[in-house]
Enzyme design. Structure first.
Site, PDB file in Angstrom:
ATOM      1  N   SER A 294       0.803  -1.221   0.000  1.00  0.00           N
ATOM      2  CA  SER A 294       0.000   0.000   0.000  1.00  0.00           C
ATOM      3  C   SER A 294       0.837   1.273   0.000  1.00  0.00           C
ATOM      4  CB  SER A 294      -0.970  -0.035   1.183  1.00  0.00           C
ATOM      5  OG  SER A 294      -1.929   0.995   1.082  1.00  0.00           O
ATOM      6  N   ASP A 305       8.321   5.368 -11.441  1.00  0.00           N
ATOM      7  CA  ASP A 305       7.697   5.996 -12.604  1.00  0.00           C
ATOM      8  C   ASP A 305       8.494   7.191 -13.103  1.00  0.00           C
ATOM      9  OD1 ASP A 305       5.693   4.138 -12.342  1.00  0.00           O
ATOM     10  OD2 ASP A 305       4.065   5.582 -12.493  1.00  0.00           O
ATOM     11  N   LYS A 319      -1.471  -3.766  -3.356  1.00  0.00           N
ATOM     12  CA  LYS A 319      -2.681  -3.213  -2.729  1.00  0.00           C
ATOM     13  C   LYS A 319      -2.838  -1.772  -3.204  1.00  0.00           C
ATOM     14  CE  LYS A 319      -4.898  -2.241   1.736  1.00  0.00           C
ATOM     15  NZ  LYS A 319      -4.873  -0.767   1.725  1.00  0.00           N
TER      16      LYS A 319
END
Length: 531
Positions: A294, A305, A319
């Site tokens: 999470s 990214d 998650k």
């Protein structure tokens, strides 16, 4: 016979009187809210008045509320009350009232594993290996860790007296500790590793985690750190906003960090970096595994990214959901899933429930999914956790650890006691003075002898394969008892294959671009702005 008829007749009458009601249940969508509320009230009344065992009405309402949340079929939505809510709040904030000592049971006695910085236990001088033999004049022989925690924690400002048996001291001594607010730091393990590689472990994403991370990295940078390892392995996640603030430390202003999408506009949010990063030229490796969950995945996903950090290890848990906690009473709150979250490139990392049930095997094989592009144009896979840029499994010793654990089974406590006793004696006799000591064969034979005295004989096949495991376990135990948790951490990291890979990659790199090049994942184009 007449009595039997009366019972049967009562059932028949009840069936006829409710038949019309239940014939409407199947209509489903056309039942209005009032009719559904009446259905609940009628069922509750009948259970309260006619169920074979008497159940208080307040308990029926509570169980109905629990049942409603359970029927959502969402493992992350939960109704929290009483002690459960208190424990959940402690995990989120990291705060509790207590003395600030990590306690375990060794040889039947409560033993101090370590003390936390700036706490009553540290200020009183408690040390690793101290045995707490009495608490408030009550002997602790045979106490469980749970009982110790419940006794030593308490209201801030209250006192608790503990009697200590310490290696090298003839007599017990008593310490009176005043309970204070203790903060379990999420960033408590840091080290400068060979090659001036800084190591920072974030164990949770809770209140003040980002600040703790920034402080730790800043301190290591001031000491001459040339590359950084951020360890998110086993991090169970926590607070979304803290994850955003942590990622903000390593990205440029304007860079997207996270997007959430829910049913309401209040849950449709976009989080963007707002502060310049203090260490823009610092090469970074982020370690992850199946226990990175999470909020930890938010950090790893944002840095991956934007090509800011190289992700190393094993695929994360997957998650991609956001929970919001609604507190509606002092001792009750509903934590419910309100949104899905996406990385800056648009990736959802939420894993299907069927994959989650298959554990780490499914996690490591999660390589199929939609492809997204990083800021520099690298291909990234979505749908199933954060997949590392460099996949590194733990050392095969972990397999032998499992074999050793299986051979010990219910006797694990005896094994841990044997290690602790030898470590305790090493601290007492002062025979070990070099932090980089090597466990001798005599030490290992002593472990075997102590196990044999307890009636435990490890099979030769397991012992032969697990001997180095036993040596490692004993090394870590002695290091903590004799030199403290800092040396213990260094010894553990020296045996960590994934950390070793990160050190090698950073050691061969002088910049972020070189780091990706060395790892075999070169940046296709320059990415100065991480937009």
């Amino acid at each position: 016979m007449r009595q039997r008829w009366m019972i049967t007749a009562g059932i028949v009458v009840a069936a006829f009187s409710t038949g019309a009601w239940f014939s409407t249940v199947g209509q489903g969508p056309e039942m209005d809210r009032y009719r559904q509320a009446r259905l609940f009230e009628r069922v509750l009344d009948l259970v309260r008045d006619h169920y074979v065992d008497s159940i208080p009405e307040s308990e029926l309402y509570r169980e109905a509320a629990y049942g409603l949340v359970q029927q959502l079929g969402d493992p992350y939505s939960v109704l929290l009350t009483g002690d459960d809510l208190e424990r959940a709040d402690e995990r989120t904030s990291g705060d509790y009232g207590g003395i600030g000592a990590r306690i375990d049971v060794r040889n039947g006695w409560l033993t101090v594993v370590s003390t936390l910085p700036d706490t009553p236990a540290e200020r009183a001088g408690l040390q690793t290996g101290d045995r707490i033999v009495r608490v408030q004049d009550a002997s602790t022989k045979g106490w469980t860790v749970e009982r110790a925690v419940n006794t030593l924690r308490g209201e801030i400002g209250t006192s608790v007296a503990v009697a200590i048996d310490r290696a090298g001291r003839e007599n017990l001594f008593t310490v009176s500790l005043v309970r204070s607010r203790v903060h379990l730091r999420a960033v408590a393990r840091t080290a400068m590793l060979p090659g001036n590689i800084g190591y920072v472990a974030m164990d949770a994403v809770q209140s003040r985690s980002a600040s703790e991370l920034g402080t730790a990295v800043g301190r290591l940078y001031a000491e001459g750190m040339a590359g950084l390892i951020i360890d998110l392995r086993g991090n169970p996640g926590g607070i979304r906003d803290e994850a955003v603030r942590a990622a903000d430390l390593f990205l440029d202003p304007g860079a997207a960090i996270l997007e959430t999408r829910g049913r309401t506009t209040a849950d449709d949010l976009r989080f963007v970096d707002s502060l310049p990063q203090p260490w823009p030229d610092l090469p970074i490796v982020v370690l992850v595994n199946g226990g990175s969950i999470s909020a930890a995945e938010i950090i790893a996903g944002a840095l991956q990214d934007h090509d800011r950090a190289l992700i190393v290890g094993q695929t994360t848990f997957g998650k991609g959901l956001v929970q919001t906690q609604f507190q509606f009473a002092p001792d009750a709150a509903l934590r419910i899933t309100t949104a899905r979250w996406f990385t800056p490139s648009g990736r959802s990392i939420q894993r299907a429930a069927v994959d989650i049930e298959h554990g780490q095997e499914a996690v490591d094989s999660a390589s199929q999914g939609p492809v997204f592009l990083s800021s520099a144009g690298r291909s990234l896979t979505g749908g199933g956790g954060i997949i590392p840029d460099v996949m590194v499994t733990p050392d095969t010793l972990s397999d032998r650890e499992r074999l050793l654990a299986n051979s010990l089974e219910a006797d694990l406590g005896l094994y841990r006691d044997a290690l602790a006793a030898i470590a305790y004696e090493s601290k007492t006799n002062g025979a070990i003075t070099d932090p980089f000591f090597t466990v001798s064969n005599d030490h290992l034979e002593e472990v075997a002898s102590r196990l044999a005295l307890g009636g435990l004989a490890i099979p030769d096949s397991i012992w032969a394969g697990g001997r180095s495991i036993v040596a490692n376990h004993l090394t870590f135990e002695i290091a903590r008892y004799v030199f403290g948790t800092g040396v213990e951490l260094e010894r553990r990291l020296a045996e960590d294959r994934q950390v070793g890979e990160a050190i090698d990659l950073l050691g061969r790199s002088g910049s972020r671009e070189e780091l990706f090049e060395v790892a075999g994942s070169p940046l296709p184009v320059a990415a100065p702005g991480q937009g």
